[in-house]
Design an enzyme around this catalytic site. Structure first.
Site, short mmCIF file in Angstrom:
data_model
loop_
_atom_site.label_atom_id
_atom_site.label_comp_id
_atom_site.label_asym_id
_atom_site.label_seq_id
_atom_site.Cartn_x
_atom_site.Cartn_y
_atom_site.Cartn_z
N LYS A 182 0.84 -1.21 0.00
CA LYS A 182 0.00 0.00 0.00
C LYS A 182 0.88 1.26 0.00
O LYS A 182 2.09 1.17 -0.05
CB LYS A 182 -0.94 -0.04 1.20
CG LYS A 182 -1.76 -1.35 1.31
CD LYS A 182 -2.77 -1.52 0.19
CE LYS A 182 -3.35 -2.94 0.09
NZ LYS A 182 -4.31 -3.31 1.09
C1 LIG Z 1 -5.26 -4.36 1.54
C2 LIG Z 1 -6.72 -4.23 1.55
C3 LIG Z 1 -7.49 -4.57 2.67
C4 LIG Z 1 -6.94 -5.25 3.89
O1 LIG Z 1 -5.88 -4.64 4.45
P1 LIG Z 1 -4.90 -5.49 5.42
O2 LIG Z 1 -4.08 -4.43 6.04
O3 LIG Z 1 -4.12 -6.42 4.54
O4 LIG Z 1 -5.75 -6.22 6.39
C5 LIG Z 1 -8.86 -4.32 2.62
N1 LIG Z 1 -9.45 -3.82 1.54
C6 LIG Z 1 -8.74 -3.52 0.43
C7 LIG Z 1 -9.45 -2.95 -0.74
C8 LIG Z 1 -7.36 -3.74 0.40
O5 LIG Z 1 -6.68 -3.47 -0.73
#
Ligand SMILES: *Cc1c(COP(=O)(O)O)cnc(C)c1O
Length: 396
Positions: A182
């Site tokens: 991210k």
């Molecule tokens: C990455 C992601 C999540 C979950 O995040 P984590 O930190 O991995 O639990 C939820 N929704 C979307 C759209 C994501 O890309």
């Protein structure tokens, strides 16, 4: 050839020293660094309150729980999203209801949301696909004068904005993820931001078993009694991780700019038959750069291109399959095939190309060259098959 991932973290010396400093401090978890990170998140998003939690998924779960959503309630989510957007609804015993997506940018389609609202609808979870903000104006209008909450799964869109307003100040509550792919990372981590103080307090309890205070605040107040007000979890984020988060946040603006520059190069250089998703919002923060292989029945043309790219070390990926086609959801909700045509078509055509701030110009060039070469070959389907045959012959 060097492997190019579709996304990866950037860690520099200042990140490393921030973590070392946290490791040597008095509090490894639930210390002063958590609040500092939360303040920095408020600054970055324009929100008034931030609550750091252990993952983006925990942030989504906390939002749904905070709204007292439970059995019998419905929550509308996009058909194309990561599993966690739907799972958080099930954690609370409520029912996810899908809406189709806008074909040009794959965000939730407000018109499809409107058609799916019932007397049981309690919330809409908007997901800013790839970093492209949803149409928050139309979504807000749908929720106005109703008891439907608008919450945002902004795990793709930290640093993005919609018509000049930052993601984080566009919905009742907004969830972020700090997973390494991210925009910024704390290894694992997440946060919720909101303008509502009552919710912020409740979210803080939710991440700490439902307790009204934590060890450090009790110590500061000279007390040792405690009470539990609601059922919570251990969804805390450590001081070590928050130290990394603070250090990472300093890079956010520059990194988003870098992502936009890479996106511009892709857009200017990728050729037909490859089609880029439309950038109808300049506030796009490009978590992903997504292209489509149009006319790809059953995903065959798309799958062939991914296979061919991966053979050249380019780790292209797919985001996402429609949630209701995943085995668990199919068993739970029945066969919904055909109800969300834009989502289904997109799921057979999308490819996420490498996109991260430290992607070099040379690597971007390599990706462009490979995509243009491999996608324009007539009968793309045949290319990897013949390669596979070749490989199997060699192996024999
Ligand atoms: C990455 C992601 C999540 C979950 O995040 P984590 O930190 O991995 O639990 C939820 N929704 C979307 C759209 C994501 O890309």
């Amino acid at each position: 050839m060097d492997r190019i991932p579709y996304g990866r973290q950037s860690i520099d010396k200042s990140d490393v020293s921030a973590v070392i400093e946290a490791l040597q401090s008095e509090w490894l978890t639930t210390g002063p660094t958590v609040e500092k990170f939360e303040k920095a998140l408020c600054q970055a998003t324009g929100a008034q309150f931030a609550v750091a939690v252990s993952s983006g998924t925990a942030a989504l779960h906390a939002m749904v729980s905070c709204l007292d959503i439970g059995p019998g309630d419905e929550v509308i989510i996009p058909a194309i999203t990561f599993a966690a957007t739907a799972n958080c609804v099930l954690y609370q015993g409520a029912t996810p209801v899908f809406a189709d997506v806008v074909p040009t940018n794959l965000t939730i389609d407000p018109e499809s949301v409107r058609r799916n609202i019932t007397s049981r609808t309690r919330a809409i979870i908007a997901m800013d696909y790839g970093g492209h903000p949803c149409d928050y104006e139309r979504l807000t209008n749908l929720c106005r004068h109703t008891r439907i909450a608008l919450v945002s799964d902004a795990c793709h869109s930290l640093g993005a904005s919609f018509r000049g307003r930052k993601v984080g100040s566009l919905a009742d509550m907004t969830a972020f993820s700090f997973h390494p792919v991210k925009h910024i990372t704390t290894a694992e981590g997440g946060a919720i931001v909101t303008m509502n103080e009552t919710w912020a307090k409740r979210l803080k309890r939710f991440r700490n078993h439902g307790l009204e205070s934590d060890t450090r605040s009790r110590e500061a107040q000279g007390t040792w009694t405690y009470d539990m007000l609601d059922l919570g979890y251990n969804y805390r984020l450590s001081d070590i991780q928050c130290a990394l988060g603070i250090s990472q946040l300093k890079h956010l603006d520059a990194w988003v700019q870098k992502r936009r520059t890479i996106a511009k190069t892709y857009r200017e250089s990728l050729k037909k038959p490859i089609v880029c998703l439309t950038e109808s919002e300049p506030g796009h923060s490009y978590h992903l750069f997504v292209v489509r292989t149009v006319g790809s029945p059953g995903g065959r043309r798309r799958d062939a291109l991914i296979r061919a790219l991966r053979e050249e070390g380019i780790m292209a990926n797919v985001h996402y399959r429609p949630i209701y086609q995943l085995t668990y959801y199919r068993k739970k909700l029945g066969d919904l095939t055909g109800l969300y045509p834009h989502a289904e078509k997109a799921s057979e055509e999308v490819i996420s190309l490498p996109m991260f701030p430290q992607l070099s110009e040379a690597s971007v060039g390599r990706v462009i060259n490979a995509v243009n070469r491999l996608s324009s070959l007539s009968g793309t389907e045949e290319v990897p098959n013949s390669n596979e045959k070749l490989v199997s012959q060699i192996n024999v």
